[in-house]
Design a protein around this motif. Structure first.
Motif, PDB file in Angstrom:
ATOM      1  N   UNK A  51       9.328   4.292  17.241  1.00  9.61           N
ATOM      2  CA  UNK A  51       9.688   4.545  16.101  1.00  9.61           C
ATOM      3  C   UNK A  51       9.430   3.101  15.393  1.00  9.61           C
ATOM      4  N   UNK A  52       8.006   3.167  14.712  1.00  8.46           N
ATOM      5  CA  UNK A  52       7.816   1.925  13.964  1.00  8.46           C
ATOM      6  C   UNK A  52       8.065   2.160  12.618  1.00  8.46           C
ATOM      7  N   UNK A  53       8.967   1.332  12.066  1.00 13.93           N
ATOM      8  CA  UNK A  53       9.597   1.554  10.751  1.00 13.93           C
ATOM      9  C   UNK A  53       8.628   1.044   9.593  1.00 13.93           C
ATOM     10  N   UNK A  54       7.878  -0.038   9.929  1.00 12.62           N
ATOM     11  CA  UNK A  54       7.002  -0.439   9.022  1.00 12.62           C
ATOM     12  C   UNK A  54       6.015  -1.497   9.804  1.00 12.62           C
ATOM     13  N   UNK A  55       4.861  -1.297   9.722  1.00 11.10           N
ATOM     14  CA  UNK A  55       3.592  -2.341  10.085  1.00 11.10           C
ATOM     15  C   UNK A  55       3.946  -3.812   9.484  1.00 11.10           C
ATOM     16  N   UNK A  56       4.640  -3.864   8.242  1.00 11.60           N
ATOM     17  CA  UNK A  56       4.901  -5.336   7.646  1.00 11.60           C
ATOM     18  C   UNK A  56       6.192  -5.751   8.391  1.00 11.60           C
ATOM     19  N   UNK A  57       7.017  -5.088   8.724  1.00 14.92           N
ATOM     20  CA  UNK A  57       8.649  -5.470   9.318  1.00 14.92           C
ATOM     21  C   UNK A  57       8.134  -5.914  10.817  1.00 14.92           C
ATOM     22  N   UNK A  58       7.025  -5.234  11.552  1.00 10.29           N
ATOM     23  CA  UNK A  58       6.457  -5.562  12.655  1.00 10.29           C
ATOM     24  C   UNK A  58       6.087  -7.012  12.672  1.00 10.29           C
ATOM     25  N   UNK A  59       5.515  -7.228  11.729  1.00  9.52           N
ATOM     26  CA  UNK A  59       4.817  -8.805  11.629  1.00  9.52           C
ATOM     27  C   UNK A  59       5.908  -9.922  11.489  1.00  9.52           C
ATOM     28  N   UNK A  74       3.953 -15.828   5.242  1.00  9.37           N
ATOM     29  CA  UNK A  74       3.618 -14.495   5.551  1.00  9.37           C
ATOM     30  C   UNK A  74       3.291 -13.955   4.163  1.00  9.37           C
ATOM     31  N   UNK A  75       3.789 -14.063   3.101  1.00 15.05           N
ATOM     32  CA  UNK A  75       3.637 -13.751   1.587  1.00 15.05           C
ATOM     33  C   UNK A  75       2.029 -14.117   1.286  1.00 15.05           C
ATOM     34  N   UNK A  76       1.353 -15.457   1.643  1.00 17.73           N
ATOM     35  CA  UNK A  76       0.102 -15.923   1.344  1.00 17.73           C
ATOM     36  C   UNK A  76      -0.741 -15.156   2.453  1.00 17.73           C
ATOM     37  N   UNK A  77      -0.308 -14.866   3.560  1.00 17.92           N
ATOM     38  CA  UNK A  77      -1.147 -14.032   4.757  1.00 17.92           C
ATOM     39  C   UNK A  77      -1.526 -12.636   4.113  1.00 17.92           C
ATOM     40  N   UNK A  78      -0.249 -11.874   3.640  1.00 16.18           N
ATOM     41  CA  UNK A  78      -0.397 -10.608   3.081  1.00 16.18           C
ATOM     42  C   UNK A  78      -1.132 -10.374   1.703  1.00 16.18           C
ATOM     43  N   UNK A  79      -1.246 -11.498   1.031  1.00 22.22           N
ATOM     44  CA  UNK A  79      -1.994 -11.631  -0.140  1.00 22.22           C
ATOM     45  C   UNK A  79      -3.413 -11.698  -0.004  1.00 22.22           C
ATOM     46  N   UNK A  80      -3.670 -12.312   0.954  1.00 20.18           N
ATOM     47  CA  UNK A  80      -5.310 -12.356   1.626  1.00 20.18           C
ATOM     48  C   UNK A  80      -5.429 -11.355   2.260  1.00 20.18           C
ATOM     49  N   UNK A  81      -4.845 -10.589   3.024  1.00 24.22           N
ATOM     50  CA  UNK A  81      -5.134  -9.121   3.673  1.00 24.22           C
ATOM     51  C   UNK A  81      -5.192  -8.134   2.476  1.00 24.22           C
ATOM     52  N   UNK A  82      -4.574  -8.291   1.331  1.00 23.93           N
ATOM     53  CA  UNK A  82      -4.802  -7.086   0.315  1.00 23.93           C
ATOM     54  C   UNK A  82      -6.075  -7.668  -0.400  1.00 23.93           C
ATOM     55  N   UNK A  83      -6.286  -8.900  -0.636  1.00 21.00           N
ATOM     56  CA  UNK A  83      -7.499  -9.333  -1.352  1.00 21.00           C
ATOM     57  C   UNK A  83      -8.808  -8.873  -0.580  1.00 21.00           C
ATOM     58  N   UNK A  84      -8.895  -9.157   0.665  1.00 21.87           N
ATOM     59  CA  UNK A  84      -9.745  -9.024   1.478  1.00 21.87           C
ATOM     60  C   UNK A  84     -10.207  -7.195   1.564  1.00 21.87           C
ATOM     61  N   UNK A  85      -9.055  -6.804   1.614  1.00 19.61           N
ATOM     62  CA  UNK A  85      -9.258  -5.028   1.330  1.00 19.61           C
ATOM     63  C   UNK A  85      -9.987  -4.602   0.090  1.00 19.61           C
ATOM     64  N   UNK A  86      -9.338  -5.374  -0.921  1.00 20.95           N
ATOM     65  CA  UNK A  86      -9.835  -4.932  -2.260  1.00 20.95           C
ATOM     66  C   UNK A  86     -11.426  -5.270  -2.579  1.00 20.95           C
ATOM     67  N   UNK A  87     -11.868  -6.617  -1.875  1.00 22.13           N
ATOM     68  CA  UNK A  87     -13.088  -6.790  -1.814  1.00 22.13           C
ATOM     69  C   UNK A  87     -14.057  -5.956  -1.057  1.00 22.13           C
ATOM     70  N   UNK A  88     -13.545  -5.446   0.034  1.00 23.09           N
ATOM     71  CA  UNK A  88     -14.275  -4.755   1.126  1.00 23.09           C
ATOM     72  C   UNK A  88     -14.302  -3.304   0.433  1.00 23.09           C
ATOM     73  N   UNK A  89     -13.359  -2.649  -0.226  1.00 27.01           N
ATOM     74  CA  UNK A  89     -13.413  -1.311  -0.336  1.00 27.01           C
ATOM     75  C   UNK A  89     -13.557  -1.111  -1.929  1.00 27.01           C
ATOM     76  N   UNK A  90     -13.885  -1.961  -2.851  1.00 27.35           N
ATOM     77  CA  UNK A  90     -13.774  -1.675  -4.208  1.00 27.35           C
ATOM     78  C   UNK A  90     -15.109  -2.073  -4.658  1.00 27.35           C
TER      79      UNK A  90
END
Length: 90
Positions: A51-59, A74-90
């Motif tokens: 039962x994986x409650x959250x991928x972010x909590x897993x990190x 962790x905050x900076x890493x997650x911001x970069x992940x979101x930025x990379x995602x947005x750049x790739x998929x929008x």
């Protein structure tokens, strides 16, 4: 005797994206306002039971420690992940 948990973050870090994860109300109630080590143990037990409650909590709970420095990193890493995602998929 209860061991003191030194894995705390300041009030400034408490409600930042680096310290939070989106979970259901039920899961949030399960974890409550417990100390980091108690929440981590509960999370890892749930994960062991498939039962994986959250991928972010897993990190977050992959670390035996939690502090303002780790929260901010962790905050900076997650911001970069979101930025990379947005750049790739929008």
């Amino acid at each position: 005797q209860k061991r003191q948990d030194f894995n705390t973050v300041s009030k400034a870090c408490l409600n930042t994206f680096g310290n939070l994860a989106l979970v259901t109300r039920n899961i949030n109630s399960e974890y409550g306002h417990n100390e980091y080590n108690v929440k981590q143990r509960k999370f890892l037990n749930n994960k062991k039971d498939n039962r994986l409650d959250s991928l972010k909590l897993d990190l977050i709970y992959a670390s035996d420690e939690w502090s303002d420095d780790l929260c901010n990193a962790h905050n900076l890493k997650m911001q970069q992940v979101m930025k990379d995602y947005v750049e790739k998929y929008t």
